[in-house]
Design an enzyme around this catalytic site. Structure first.
Site, PDB file in Angstrom:
ATOM      1  N   SER A 153      39.783  40.050  47.885  1.00 50.72           N
ATOM      2  CA  SER A 153      39.838  41.233  46.852  1.00 50.72           C
ATOM      3  C   SER A 153      40.311  42.643  47.387  1.00 50.72           C
ATOM      4  CB  SER A 153      38.479  41.456  46.320  1.00 50.72           C
ATOM      5  OG  SER A 153      38.298  42.524  45.504  1.00 50.72           O
ATOM      6  N   TYR A 208      29.313  42.195  46.664  1.00 49.72           N
ATOM      7  CA  TYR A 208      30.677  41.633  46.498  1.00 49.72           C
ATOM      8  C   TYR A 208      31.778  42.135  47.480  1.00 49.72           C
ATOM      9  CZ  TYR A 208      34.961  40.195  44.046  1.00 49.72           C
ATOM     10  OH  TYR A 208      36.163  39.825  43.498  1.00 49.72           O
TER      11      TYR A 208
END
Ligand SMILES: [Zn+2]
Length: 661
Positions: free
Chosen positions: A545, A558
């Site tokens: 990400s 996350y």
């Protein structure tokens, strides 16, 4: 064998060509008659051409069309006059024959006529059917085959000794027909090849074929050669196959073939029974059922000796193939790859190889019919195939090889097997679709059963919770048993949890987020590593990400998981590189056509930045929306050989982010 003729269905066709297609499909429905494009049919009629003349034509099956599915458009209209003139020539090269047949077509858009078109034209009957019926060929492939067939059929059929198909065979048939009144016969048996029947009507020709084959099957019963197939009980199962051994075999075959190959396994009681027969190595390598199988199966399978090293066995096969080529090659012949297309593996069953799943399954089907015919022929005095010389001519016949050629060229990832986690939705689903487009076979993993919906011949969806170590190990073994190995891995499954500041982040949410976005990737990588080491041009892409380089507030768990994942991938690049496995990372951002983003979530997020949804989607340097498809295309490229010297790299797929750059 029973007739499948249905009078009501047949009555519904007012056009003879539609009826021709109908009875062709009836033949195509019997795998014991024709397999995968084998056999052909024709109809003689007249057609009014452009200038208004009534022209006698032969509607003959187009090369490459399959009798099981053929429709009227699968037939080529060829002028009878040209075909008969070709038959009257003393000599005609294959390429001239093909060229003249095409030039004589009334419709230039029709498919290329079958190479047996001249033969069909020479038979003086309007309806002609041709199959490679197992029962007839099995009897033919025995020492007393011709005598046995004569005793079964007597004066009902003509007999044609084996002659290479094409012009030579047409001339031989013409010679035989010139000495008899063909209307007194139901058909002819082509020894070691197949059966022709003909008739005044579609039904007559079709039912003569069924009757002749039924008579051969009944004779096999009388000879006590019908119920002789070896079976290993209890029921065999693909699960018995050791994925490591299968992967090693597949890699060896791919290396010798010069490209990745997909494997399909048959571990049925019949396959295991045949593979375990005493003397199977000698029995299985006497030659094929009919010579037109050779382009797909090669003359003989590889029979793995008990306890032998499978890689050495594949090399031994390749050496024998090169020697066979050297013995038979003409000055202009170029050797085909020397890899086996099917393998008889005692204790494991049959394994077939192909450039894609379709090809491998065709080979496996042919192998299943071949092992049955071999055992039946053995019960009648011995399996005896054609001499090597005839098989070589067929294998290297230009017109046969043409059948395997593809105008569009070779798909980039053809023969490779990919595993994609999180394949039911979003990026994973787009990646799986892209890999399929490029020719890979794909195993999709997802905990959502929707993943199984996309399953087709070249893809397998498996319900798998990637946070469950055993489930992951089992899924990888299943993938290997299904396609033969794993070459490519896209470790993608993840979820974007509801945001929470650190002060409010619960232990539970932290643990859950790391379990899926970090720990699960370890489980997938660990379960795949050994399989990838046996892969063909193996490569991994890990989907991380933008948050790794540019974390945002409220997504601590996350961001930490994806940062850890990136570090895991870097170490994997260091470790797996020893085995030639490349590992690269992509960092997508703001891919909104995924499950992570509901419309409500998107609106709320846009609002918090004071933007419209559209502005929010494009808030990057390039002002472009990033779609799952964009990520998929980049991932597939990274997996391809165009990046063959890149490992440990991280690529942003985010439209350009000033914080990352
Ligand atoms: Zn044929």
């Amino acid at each position: 064998m029973k007739s499948r003729w249905n009078e009501d269905a047949a009555q519904a066709f007012d056009d003879p060509l539609a009826l021709r297609a109908y009875t062709s499909r009836l033949l195509g429905q019997e795998p014991d008659l024709v397999l995968h494009g084998g056999g052909n049919t024709s109809l003689k009629t007249t057609v009014r051409d452009f200038v208004g003349d009534e022209v006698p034509v032969l509607w003959v099956k187009g090369s490459g069309h399959d009798l099981a599915t053929i429709g009227p458009a699968g037939f080529a209209p060829v002028r009878m006059r040209t075909l008969l003139a070709m038959g009257a020539r003393d000599a005609l090269s294959d390429s001239d024959m093909v060229k003249e047949q095409r030039a004589a077509m009334l419709d230039p858009d029709a498919p290329v006529p079958s190479i047996e078109a001249v033969l069909h034209a020479l038979i003086p009957a309007p309806w002609v059917d041709h199959t490679h019926a197992d029962a007839v060929v099995a009897i033919s492939n025995t020492p007393m085959g011709a005598e046995r067939l004569l005793s079964i059929y007597g004066e009902r059929v003509l007999f044609v000794p084996y002659v290479m198909p094409g012009f030579e065979l047409a001339k031989e048939v013409q010679r035989i027909l010139s000495e008899v009144d063909a209307s007194r016969y139901e058909g002819m048996v082509l020894l070691h090849h197949g059966v022709f029947t003909w008739g005044a009507s579609a039904r007559e020709s079709y039912e003569r074929m069924i009757r002749l084959v039924d008579d051969a099957e009944k004779a096999l019963v009388r000879y006590r050669a019908w119920d002789v197939l070896a079976r290993t009980e209890p029921t065999g199962s693909v699960d018995a196959i050791d994925p490591a051994e299968l992967g090693t075999l597949r890699l060896a075959v791919g290396r010798v073939a010069g490209q990745a190959m997909v494997a399909r396994v048959d571990a049925s009681p019949e396959a295991l029974g045949f593979a375990s027969l005493p003397g199977v190595a000698e029995l299985a390598t006497r030659g094929p059922l009919t010579p037109d199988h050779v382009i797909r199966t090669k003359c003989v399978p590889l029979v793995i000796a008990g306890g032998a090293d499978v890689t050495a066995e594949v090399q031994r096969y390749a050496e024998a193939y090169r020697a066979y080529f050297a013995r038979n090659a003409g000055p202009d012949d170029h050797p085909l790859d020397p890899a086996p297309r099917w393998v008889v593996w005692p204790g494991q069953g049959l394994v077939a190889f192909g450039r894609n799943v379709g090809e491998a399954e065709i080979v496996l089907d042919i192998a299943r019919h071949t092992i049955a015919a071999i055992q039946r022929a053995e019960a009648m005095g011995g399996w005896k195939a054609l001499p090597e010389r005839d098989l070589y001519r067929m294998e290297y016949w230009e017109l046969e090889q043409r059948k395997l050629r593809r105008p569009s060229g070779r798909p980039e990832l053809e023969g490779q097997v990919a595993v994609v986690s999180g394949a039911a939705h979003g990026i994973g689903r787009a990646v799986a679709a892209r890999l399929r487009e490029l020719g890979a076979s794909v195993v999709g993993l997802d905990r959502d059963p929707a993943v199984t919906r996309g399953s087709d011949r070249g893809s397998l969806g498996l319900v798998c919770d990637v946070t469950d170590r055993r489930a992951v190990d089992d899924a990888l073994s299943t993938a290997v048993r299904h396609f033969g190995g794993v070459d490519l891995l896209v470790s993608n499954a993840g979820s974007f949890p509801e945001g929470a500041p650190i002060s409010e982040l619960s232990d539970e949410r932290w643990a859950d987020t790391l379990a899926l976005n970090l720990d699960a990737h370890l489980k997938v990588l660990r379960a795949s590593a050994a399989h990838l080491a046996r892969g063909f041009h193996p490569a991994v892409v890990v989907v991380a990400s933008k948050n790794v380089a540019a974390p945002g507030p409220g997504v601590a768990a996350y961001s930490v998981a994806k940062a850890g994942l990136t570090q895991l991938a870097r170490v994997a690049a260091l470790e797996l590189g020893e085995d030639g496995v490349r590992v690269n990372v992509v960092h997508p951002d703001a891919v909104f056509d995924t499950m992570l983003w509901s419309a409500g979530k998107l609106e709320a997020r846009a609002k918090s930045y004071g933007l419209t949804v559209d502005e929010y989607k494009r808030r990057n340097i390039l002002k472009r929306e990033v779609r799952a498809r964009d990520v998929a295309v980049a991932v597939a490229r990274l997996l391809s050989q165009e990046f063959s010297v890149t490992t440990g790299a991280q690529i942003a797929i985010d439209g350009g982010n000033p914080r990352v750059i």
